[in-house]
Design a protein around this motif. Structure first.
Motif, PDB file in Angstrom:
ATOM      1  N   GLU A 100     -56.196 -12.195  -2.664  1.00  0.00           N
ATOM      2  CA  GLU A 100     -55.241 -12.887  -1.811  1.00  0.00           C
ATOM      3  C   GLU A 100     -54.099 -11.944  -1.458  1.00  0.00           C
ATOM      4  O   GLU A 100     -53.537 -11.279  -2.320  1.00  0.00           O
ATOM      5  CB  GLU A 100     -54.703 -14.128  -2.510  1.00  0.00           C
ATOM      6  N   ASP A 115     -50.382 -11.359  -0.144  1.00  0.00           N
ATOM      7  CA  ASP A 115     -49.121 -12.067   0.071  1.00  0.00           C
ATOM      8  C   ASP A 115     -48.359 -11.436   1.220  1.00  0.00           C
ATOM      9  O   ASP A 115     -48.790 -10.458   1.834  1.00  0.00           O
ATOM     10  CB  ASP A 115     -48.276 -12.084  -1.218  1.00  0.00           C
ATOM     11  N   SER A 120     -47.213 -17.094 -14.807  1.00  0.00           N
ATOM     12  CA  SER A 120     -48.177 -16.901 -13.719  1.00  0.00           C
ATOM     13  C   SER A 120     -48.942 -18.175 -13.413  1.00  0.00           C
ATOM     14  O   SER A 120     -49.188 -18.512 -12.252  1.00  0.00           O
ATOM     15  CB  SER A 120     -49.150 -15.779 -14.082  1.00  0.00           C
ATOM     16  N   GLU A 121     -49.300 -18.917 -14.465  1.00  0.00           N
ATOM     17  CA  GLU A 121     -50.042 -20.161 -14.268  1.00  0.00           C
ATOM     18  C   GLU A 121     -49.159 -21.210 -13.604  1.00  0.00           C
ATOM     19  O   GLU A 121     -49.611 -21.961 -12.720  1.00  0.00           O
ATOM     20  CB  GLU A 121     -50.551 -20.673 -15.611  1.00  0.00           C
ATOM     21  N   ARG A 154     -48.815 -20.326  -9.964  1.00  0.00           N
ATOM     22  CA  ARG A 154     -50.061 -20.600  -9.229  1.00  0.00           C
ATOM     23  C   ARG A 154     -50.199 -22.084  -8.909  1.00  0.00           C
ATOM     24  O   ARG A 154     -50.558 -22.460  -7.778  1.00  0.00           O
ATOM     25  CB  ARG A 154     -51.256 -20.132 -10.057  1.00  0.00           C
ATOM     26  N   LYS A 155     -49.879 -22.921  -9.860  1.00  0.00           N
ATOM     27  CA  LYS A 155     -50.054 -24.350  -9.648  1.00  0.00           C
ATOM     28  C   LYS A 155     -48.974 -24.915  -8.724  1.00  0.00           C
ATOM     29  O   LYS A 155     -49.238 -25.834  -7.940  1.00  0.00           O
ATOM     30  CB  LYS A 155     -50.063 -25.071 -10.994  1.00  0.00           C
ATOM     31  N   ASP A 210     -47.782 -23.209  -6.298  1.00  0.00           N
ATOM     32  CA  ASP A 210     -48.262 -22.744  -4.999  1.00  0.00           C
ATOM     33  C   ASP A 210     -49.373 -23.642  -4.474  1.00  0.00           C
ATOM     34  O   ASP A 210     -49.462 -23.930  -3.277  1.00  0.00           O
ATOM     35  CB  ASP A 210     -48.750 -21.299  -5.124  1.00  0.00           C
ATOM     36  N   ASP A 220     -56.142 -28.634  -8.485  1.00  0.00           N
ATOM     37  CA  ASP A 220     -56.783 -27.394  -8.925  1.00  0.00           C
ATOM     38  C   ASP A 220     -58.283 -27.478  -8.705  1.00  0.00           C
ATOM     39  O   ASP A 220     -58.929 -26.514  -8.277  1.00  0.00           O
ATOM     40  CB  ASP A 220     -56.463 -27.145 -10.396  1.00  0.00           C
TER      41      ASP A 220
END
Length: 745
Positions: free
Chosen positions: A149, A151, A435-436, A439-440, A442, A464
């Motif tokens: 991905e 950015d 980071s998790e 991500r969630k 996002d 998810d």
């Protein structure tokens, strides 16, 4: 005896005074040297930080113009030197201070050059360092994972090195020019490269002097000077390029020169001198500490808004997550993105966009608590970290943010209505790793933008799962054509009498090896987002036209995505596909949606006009379910309107639906546009449409979607007795008394 004693005392006093003076002098000299060394160490750290910041900033500057659909269009697809000069060269020079810009094609050959604020008249060969960096950039792109991905900063895409160009120290950075919505282009093609050069012997280090961090900072290519301070600048290969030199701050020496005249004073003032020296030394140390704090502030603060930047926010998040892991607190991470921010820059320019970003920061601060952390992550992305916050309080913060954006923005002299979309993730419910959690949040932000811009969504596990399914579907869809998993079914079209066959509508299906036969609604959205719709659309058109030619049908209808019509070359490719199949374009009808009509930009209208000029008919599908108006119909001139089946279904039960259908039919007659009723499932619906003068009827009452083989037998049987056309189960329903099926003349 008294005199001797006095002498002894005097000598003793002299000795004591002398020793004290020597010790005091030594102490002064040592303290001054230590102070100077501390100051020098701080300044070297500041210079090192600025050098690394300059090297890291160049690819980020490039990313602002290289990850851009227009840039791909104007370079790799349709090279436009004037556009490249304004947006990819002069902009980088004027706004970011880059000295040289090269645009390299897929073979690393120079397609455009901009040197020293102008386009050179003669084309000189590329410097060796530029060729080396471009080659390494290509190697790096080829090694990237296909599902990476990308950015908005282009992190991980470019290659940056420091070296010599014609004897001058320079930073060279190469970035691929790729579209905003498809980072995987780096795996499927060789994109053009944007190469920026910034020479280090110009005014690069002037900001060190301007901000009073360093005095008289400059770059010299010769050996380190004997006087002053120097920072060695090394190339990426370890070669010495020169030195950043400056006049160092010498607080100790400055203080010492003031103290020396007092050193000869009587020993009685030594204490006062020590006190004075200590005080001055403290002031010097405070100044050094202030300089260090200012340098640290620059490293952790967004320069445009004054908010914490991504680095600082990450540290704050890690700090607060430690409390979450210990069970001491909970937190909410809000990920914000300004909707359609690119339109602001495109319409009013980058200065207006910068002012809007600053006002957004002010409004976010106004609705948050002092304990909350508000940060700008970059571009139009912001984040809010709320400690001791549960789902209810998180929703309250989201609503306050959305309310703050309800007032128009007037900072640039124009009224702008700006909305923001928010994704929220809670810790520990959504995770305890930074980071998790990012991500969630996002994922939740993506869901908010997809469902309703200007809203917020709280992350749930089902989101998810949906992302994983979507990613899997995208990967599988890329191979669906090669594996021949895509297929077409054909639904018959009938005249209003239902005894005359008008043709077929080709409908796309995906024969998934695991999930079975999938309708277009399961994958067309993904195909549009990834760009696969263009390949799938042309394959669908080719298959339908080939079938229409082989079966001798009088009309073949094919659906077209809005994304296809926005392509400049759509009409050309479409007519080329029709020509290769030998199908008569006057027998082809392309069905578009009302969404195409409300987006007048791009190439949609030009494509429609070119296709109609070639004889292709245009039908407006699902009419009445979107935003059509008479003005749109007048500008785009369609040949047929298909009444949305939601109105057809209610004909028997709703007077309003009957009146709407009647109004659409009368309007179509007034505009001399043919009309089709779709989704006809009952005799009552059919009879109503026939009485009102509807031209064509389509629906399960007369015939549902048929396989290619069944549709071929039906098409080839036109003019025969029905019993000879299809098997018992394949034959579409006909009205009673229909003895023969024939083509509409």
């Amino acid at each position: 005896m008294a005199r001797a004693t006095s002498s002894y005392i005097a000598v003793a006093l002299c000795v004591i005074s002398g020793v004290g003076a020597v010790l005091l002098s030594a102490l002064l000299l040592w303290s001054a040297e230590e102070s100077d060394q501390i100051a020098l160490g701080r300044e070297i750290a500041v210079v090192d930080s600025v050098v690394q910041s300059i090297i890291a900033q160049i690819p980020r500057d490039q990313a602002s113009v290289t990850i851009w659909n227009d840039a791909v269009e104007k370079t790799a697809l349709n090279f436009d030197p004037e556009w490249v000069y304004v947006n990819l060269a002069r902009w980088m020079h004027d706004y970011f201070g880059h000295d040289v810009v090269y645009i390299l094609n897929s073979a690393n050959e120079k397609a455009f050059a901009y040197e020293g604020g102008r386009v050179p008249e003669a084309s000189a060969p590329l410097p060796d360092l530029v060729r080396s960096v471009a080659a390494k950039a290509r190697e790096r792109l080829s090694a990237l994972p296909p599902d990476m991905e990308v950015d908005a900063h282009g992190d991980g895409l470019g290659t940056t090195e420091v070296g010599l160009i014609d004897g001058r120290a320079a930073i060279v950075s190469a970035m691929p020019i790729i579209p905003e919505n498809d980072g995987s282009i780096v795996q499927r093609s060789a994109p053009f490269l944007h190469v920026s050069i910034r020479f280090l012997d110009g005014n690069v280090f002037q900001k060190l002097t301007d901000t009073r961090l360093i005095s008289d900072a400059r770059f010299v290519a010769s050996s380190a000077p004997g006087e002053g301070a120097a920072y060695p600048l090394m190339s990426s290969t370890g070669e010495a390029l020169g030195f950043v030199v400056w006049s160092p701050e010498r607080p100790g020496k400055r203080i010492l020169t003031r103290v020396i005249p007092l050193a000869g004073c009587a020993l009685l003032v030594v204490i006062a001198l020590c006190w004075f020296f200590g005080r001055r030394l403290s002031q010097a140390a405070a100044k050094i500490e202030a300089s260090r704090a200012h340098a640290q502030h620059l490293a952790f603060t967004d320069g445009l808004t004054g908010l914490p930047n991504r680095l600082m926010f990450s540290q704050c998040l890690e700090r607060d997550l430690a409390g979450v892991r210990a069970g001491q607190t909970t937190l909410a991470l809000l990920y914000l993105d300004i909707d359609n921010f690119k339109n602001v820059n495109d319409t009013w320019g980058h200065p207006a966009g910068d002012e809007l970003i600053r006002e957004v920061a002010r409004r976010l601060l106004s609705v948050c608590r002092e304990s909350d952390t508000v940060a700008r992550l970059g571009g139009d992305e912001f984040a809010i970290l709320c400690v001791d916050t549960d789902a209810e309080n998180g929703r309250r913060v989201c609503n306050q943010v959305l309310k703050a954006f309800g007032e128009p923005f007037t900072e640039i002299g124009q009224q702008m209505s700006i909305t923001v979309s928010i994704g929220m993730a809670l810790a520990p419910a959504a995770g305890i790793e930074a980071s998790e959690l990012f991500r969630k949040a996002d994922i939740a932000l993506y869901r908010a933008k997809a469902e309703e811009r200007g809203s917020y969504r709280l992350f749930t596990p089902t989101m998810d799962e949906a992302v994983q399914i979507r990613n899997a579907t995208e990967r599988e869809l890329r191979n669906a054509i090669d594996r021949r998993e895509l297929c077409l079914v054909y639904q018959p079209l009938f005249s209003s009498s239902a005894q005359v066959m008008a043709g077929f509508e080709a409908l796309l299906r995906w024969q998934h090896p695991v999930r079975g036969l999938l309708p277009p609604s399961s994958f067309i959205g993904i195909a549009e987002e990834t760009g696969l719709i263009h390949e799938i659309g042309m394959w669908t058109l080719g298959e339908a036209c080939a079938a229409g030619k082989a079966w001798g049908v009088h009309k073949m209808a094919v659906n077209v995505s809005p994304a296809q019509l926005r392509r400049a070359d759509f009409a050309e490719k479409c007519l080329g596909t029709i020509g290769r199949t030998g199908f008569d374009p006057q027998r082809l009808e392309l069905e578009i949606t009302e969404n195409i009509l409300i987006h007048r930009g791009g190439h949609s209208q030009a494509n429609l006009e070119a296709l109609r000029k070639a004889g292709v008919k245009i039908a407006l599908d699902d009419f009445g379910s979107g935003y059509s108006s008479l003005d749109y119909l007048r500008n785009y001139v369609v040949d047929r309107i298909k009444i949305d089946q939601s109105f057809i279904r209610q004909i028997e039960f709703s007077e309003d639906s009957r009146e709407i259908v009647l109004a659409i039919i009368r309007m179509a007659r007034a505009l001399r546009i043919d009309i089709t009723g779709e989704g006809v499932e009952t005799e009552a619906q059919k009879d109503f449409l026939v009485r009102q003068g509807c031209d064509q009827i389509q629906g399960f009452l007369l015939g549902g979607p048929l396989s290619a083989a069944t549709a071929a037998r039906l098409a080839l049987s036109v003019g025969q007795e029905p019993s000879n056309a299809l098997g018992r189960q394949d034959r579409p329903l006909r009205p009673s008394g229909s003895a023969e099926l024939r083509w509409e003349s």
